[in-house]
Design a protein around this motif. Structure first.
Motif, PDB file in Angstrom:
ATOM      1  N   TYR A  75       0.829  -1.210   0.000  1.00  0.00           N
ATOM      2  CA  TYR A  75       0.000   0.000   0.000  1.00  0.00           C
ATOM      3  C   TYR A  75       0.866   1.264   0.000  1.00  0.00           C
ATOM      4  O   TYR A  75       0.555   2.236  -0.693  1.00  0.00           O
ATOM      5  CB  TYR A  75      -0.925   0.020   1.227  1.00  0.00           C
ATOM      6  CG  TYR A  75      -1.899  -1.127   1.277  1.00  0.00           C
ATOM      7  CD1 TYR A  75      -2.795  -1.342   0.228  1.00  0.00           C
ATOM      8  CD2 TYR A  75      -1.933  -2.014   2.352  1.00  0.00           C
ATOM      9  CE1 TYR A  75      -3.691  -2.402   0.257  1.00  0.00           C
ATOM     10  CE2 TYR A  75      -2.821  -3.072   2.388  1.00  0.00           C
ATOM     11  CZ  TYR A  75      -3.695  -3.263   1.337  1.00  0.00           C
ATOM     12  OH  TYR A  75      -4.573  -4.320   1.356  1.00  0.00           O
ATOM     13  N   MET A 111       2.334   2.092  -3.314  1.00  0.00           N
ATOM     14  CA  MET A 111       1.357   2.661  -4.241  1.00  0.00           C
ATOM     15  C   MET A 111       1.565   4.174  -4.359  1.00  0.00           C
ATOM     16  O   MET A 111       1.490   4.749  -5.442  1.00  0.00           O
ATOM     17  CB  MET A 111      -0.056   2.355  -3.752  1.00  0.00           C
ATOM     18  CG  MET A 111      -1.141   2.645  -4.771  1.00  0.00           C
ATOM     19  SD  MET A 111      -2.808   2.539  -4.068  1.00  0.00           S
ATOM     20  CE  MET A 111      -2.901   0.827  -3.592  1.00  0.00           C
ATOM     21  N   LYS A 132      -4.713   4.600   4.246  1.00  0.00           N
ATOM     22  CA  LYS A 132      -5.118   3.998   2.970  1.00  0.00           C
ATOM     23  C   LYS A 132      -5.867   4.999   2.095  1.00  0.00           C
ATOM     24  O   LYS A 132      -5.702   5.010   0.868  1.00  0.00           O
ATOM     25  CB  LYS A 132      -5.977   2.759   3.228  1.00  0.00           C
ATOM     26  CG  LYS A 132      -5.167   1.585   3.771  1.00  0.00           C
ATOM     27  CD  LYS A 132      -5.984   0.331   3.933  1.00  0.00           C
ATOM     28  CE  LYS A 132      -5.083  -0.810   4.424  1.00  0.00           C
ATOM     29  NZ  LYS A 132      -5.824  -2.037   4.703  1.00  0.00           N
ATOM     30  N   PHE A 161      -4.864   5.700  -1.802  1.00  0.00           N
ATOM     31  CA  PHE A 161      -5.871   5.333  -2.810  1.00  0.00           C
ATOM     32  C   PHE A 161      -6.319   6.563  -3.607  1.00  0.00           C
ATOM     33  O   PHE A 161      -6.486   6.496  -4.820  1.00  0.00           O
ATOM     34  CB  PHE A 161      -7.094   4.688  -2.145  1.00  0.00           C
ATOM     35  CG  PHE A 161      -6.839   3.299  -1.600  1.00  0.00           C
ATOM     36  CD1 PHE A 161      -5.672   2.618  -1.910  1.00  0.00           C
ATOM     37  CD2 PHE A 161      -7.760   2.669  -0.781  1.00  0.00           C
ATOM     38  CE1 PHE A 161      -5.424   1.350  -1.410  1.00  0.00           C
ATOM     39  CE2 PHE A 161      -7.527   1.397  -0.272  1.00  0.00           C
ATOM     40  CZ  PHE A 161      -6.344   0.736  -0.590  1.00  0.00           C
ATOM     41  N   ALA A 215      -3.700   7.376  -6.130  1.00  0.00           N
ATOM     42  CA  ALA A 215      -3.714   6.423  -7.241  1.00  0.00           C
ATOM     43  C   ALA A 215      -4.865   6.726  -8.205  1.00  0.00           C
ATOM     44  O   ALA A 215      -4.689   6.720  -9.432  1.00  0.00           O
ATOM     45  CB  ALA A 215      -3.821   4.992  -6.713  1.00  0.00           C
ATOM     46  N   VAL A 216      -6.034   7.036  -7.662  1.00  0.00           N
ATOM     47  CA  VAL A 216      -7.199   7.339  -8.508  1.00  0.00           C
ATOM     48  C   VAL A 216      -6.966   8.626  -9.293  1.00  0.00           C
ATOM     49  O   VAL A 216      -7.212   8.690 -10.502  1.00  0.00           O
ATOM     50  CB  VAL A 216      -8.478   7.448  -7.638  1.00  0.00           C
ATOM     51  CG1 VAL A 216      -9.636   8.014  -8.449  1.00  0.00           C
ATOM     52  CG2 VAL A 216      -8.849   6.073  -7.081  1.00  0.00           C
ATOM     53  N   TRP A 246      -5.824   3.100 -11.872  1.00  0.00           N
ATOM     54  CA  TRP A 246      -7.046   2.437 -11.414  1.00  0.00           C
ATOM     55  C   TRP A 246      -6.811   0.998 -10.978  1.00  0.00           C
ATOM     56  O   TRP A 246      -7.420   0.530 -10.023  1.00  0.00           O
ATOM     57  CB  TRP A 246      -8.101   2.478 -12.533  1.00  0.00           C
ATOM     58  CG  TRP A 246      -8.671   3.845 -12.695  1.00  0.00           C
ATOM     59  CD1 TRP A 246      -8.293   4.798 -13.599  1.00  0.00           C
ATOM     60  CD2 TRP A 246      -9.699   4.445 -11.902  1.00  0.00           C
ATOM     61  NE1 TRP A 246      -9.017   5.952 -13.428  1.00  0.00           N
ATOM     62  CE2 TRP A 246      -9.902   5.765 -12.386  1.00  0.00           C
ATOM     63  CE3 TRP A 246     -10.479   4.004 -10.835  1.00  0.00           C
ATOM     64  CZ2 TRP A 246     -10.839   6.637 -11.849  1.00  0.00           C
ATOM     65  CZ3 TRP A 246     -11.413   4.868 -10.292  1.00  0.00           C
ATOM     66  CH2 TRP A 246     -11.590   6.164 -10.792  1.00  0.00           C
ATOM     67  N   ALA A 255      -5.455   0.986  -7.486  1.00  0.00           N
ATOM     68  CA  ALA A 255      -6.480   1.363  -6.510  1.00  0.00           C
ATOM     69  C   ALA A 255      -7.481   0.227  -6.289  1.00  0.00           C
ATOM     70  O   ALA A 255      -7.834  -0.088  -5.147  1.00  0.00           O
ATOM     71  CB  ALA A 255      -7.203   2.625  -6.976  1.00  0.00           C
TER      72      ALA A 255
END
Length: 472
Positions: A303, A306, A386, A390, A393-394, A399, A402
């Motif tokens: 995570y 990311m 998180k 997330f 990432a979005v 995508w 995520a």
């Protein structure tokens, strides 16, 4: 100017040397005094880090800025909490020797050098000082076969990672003409495309650093070392060194090789995806809670990565915030593991937590909070960790990352909730009373995890300033 910038490292190293001399003097029972001295040294280092001026020292090999201060404070906090967890445990296990706090202190010096490294040589020196200390404390329980095996496994695989790092560094030096991060960035900026050999060198360096953060596919040492090492050592492994290695990985990727984001991004994305998936699936069948926490930590690294894979300021801010939240939540969970004793014997099975809800409601509540936070349940701190990665990432268009992140979070919630179910719904014998040092750690980390949502602004501001300093 050089000496004022490195005051935190100098102070810690000096305390370590004094403790080393005091430990070998012909006096008995000096280990508690050395524990207190090392805790005092870590507190002093934290104050000096907050007062540290910004600048560059030693011909550009050492850098001090908002990013280094943020990460160093996390590392110092992780080391201090790790020592608090170990003090009572070492007494009960017959491991109360002065070498433990000294090794922990020198590993902290290594982590601080890593975080401030602005040169491949300084990076290697800091990493090796950390690694050599960790090899020894992994095998600190010399009479335990499991502990000796953990130390040996970590040493063998760690040596391989060091070899990869050195080989990658030599390729980078050969194709860029320098080991200094700023000059490497200038050399890359002066050419249209990066030489193939330099990209290969970068991949080797990233692989070595991925080993240190136990990202897939360089995770193979983690479950065995976490299970075999003494529990407070495992708690330390899972907190401060992981933060330092993530900091180093972030500085290397976003600093000198920021222009090569298209080349290293693919590697980080694959490591992030692999870590999230393996961390979620491999932990499901575990019965040993230390192995479960090992796979959990692999998932959390996924995570965090990311945020780095996105490569934006928002992504890096999410990464730093995630590591801060992970550090405190993880140490809190390990405080419960360290407290797991029955009739003086240390326990490691998930089933050994049975009945904790009735026998020690406060500790059971704390553990439940940590498990729910790691699962990302709002409004606990882990949810915000998180949420920020997330969101990054979005917004960056990643995508797949995520979606996989959300799905693996849902899967991992199963084994976190299983721990809560065992504590509250299964019958079992009461554990031994927990020592006061563990109660302090549990209270501090529990309050942070529960009430983070009331005061996220200072952490967000600090993380934003750190990212601004890193992106330059």
């Amino acid at each position: 100017m050089n000496w004022t910038l490195i005051l935190p490292e100098l102070a810690l190293a000096l305390v370590g040397l004094v403790a080393l001399v005091a430990g070998v003097l012909p006096k008995r029972d000096t280990h508690q005094a050395i524990n207190m001295a090392v805790l005092g040294g870590l507190l002093l280092a934290g104050v000096l880090v907050m007062m540290q001026p910004e600048g560059v020292a030693f011909a550009g090999q050492y850098v001090s800025d908002a990013f280094t201060r943020f990460m160093k404070l996390l590392v110092v906090a992780g080391a201090a909490l790790g020592l608090l967890l170990a003090m009572d445990w070492n007494e009960k296990e017959g491991l109360a020797r002065f070498e433990f706090p000294v090794l922990l202190l020198f590993s902290t010096v290594g982590m601080m050098v890593m975080i401030s490294a602005n040169d491949l040589i300084a990076l290697y020196m800091g990493l090796e000082l950390l690694s050599l200390s960790l090899y020894v404390i992994a095998a600190f329980n010399r009479d335990s076969e499991r502990s000796a095996e953990a130390g040996l496994k970590y040493f063998v695989l760690g040596s391989l990672a060091s070899g990869l790092l050195l080989y990658g560094s030599s390729l980078i030096y050969g194709f860029s003409g320098s080991t200094n991060f700023d000059r490497i960035a200038d050399a890359l900026g002066a050419t249209d495309g990066a030489p193939f050999g330099l990209v290969v060198g970068l991949v080797f360096v990233l692989a070595a650093l991925a080993f240190k953060v136990s990202a897939v596919p360089f995770h193979m040492w983690t479950p065995d070392v976490y299970e075999g090492a003494p529990t407070p050592v495992t708690a330390f492994f899972a907190s401060a060194p992981k933060v330092a290695a993530i900091a180093l990985l972030t500085r290397v990727a976003a600093g000198p090789f920021g222009d090569l984001v298209d080349q290293w991004q693919q590697v980080i994305i694959l490591a992030s995806l692999g870590s999230m998936i393996l961390g979620a699936l491999a932990a499901i069948g575990q019965t040993n809670i230390k192995r479960l926490m090992a796979y959990s930590s692999i998932g959390h690294v996924g995570y965090a990565l990311m945020g780095l894979a996105v490569g934006s300021e928002l992504g890096l801010r999410g990464l730093l915030l995630y590591m801060a939240i992970y550090l405190f939540t993880n140490v809190g969970a390990f405080a419960v593991l360290v407290a797991m004793r029955r009739k003086g014997r240390a326990l490691e099975g998930i089933d050994d937590l049975a009945g904790l809800g009735k026998s020690d409601p406060a500790m059971a509540l704390a553990m439940a909070l940590f498990m729910l936070s790691m699962a990302g349940i709002p409004p606990l701190a882990g949810f915000f960790g998180k949420l920020y990665v997330f969101l990054a990432a979005v917004q960056g268009g990643f995508w797949v990352l995520a979606v996989i992140g959300v799905l693996t979070s849902a899967v991992s919630a199963y084994y976190y909730l299983r721990v809560i179910k065992v504590m509250y719904f299964d019958a079992g014998e009461a554990l031994d009373p927990r020592p006061s040092s563990l109660s302090v750690v549990l209270a501090g980390t529990g309050l942070f995890t529960t009430f983070f949502f009331l005061f996220p602004a200072p952490f967000l501001a600090a993380a934003q300033a750190a990212v601004a300093a890193l992106m330059g």
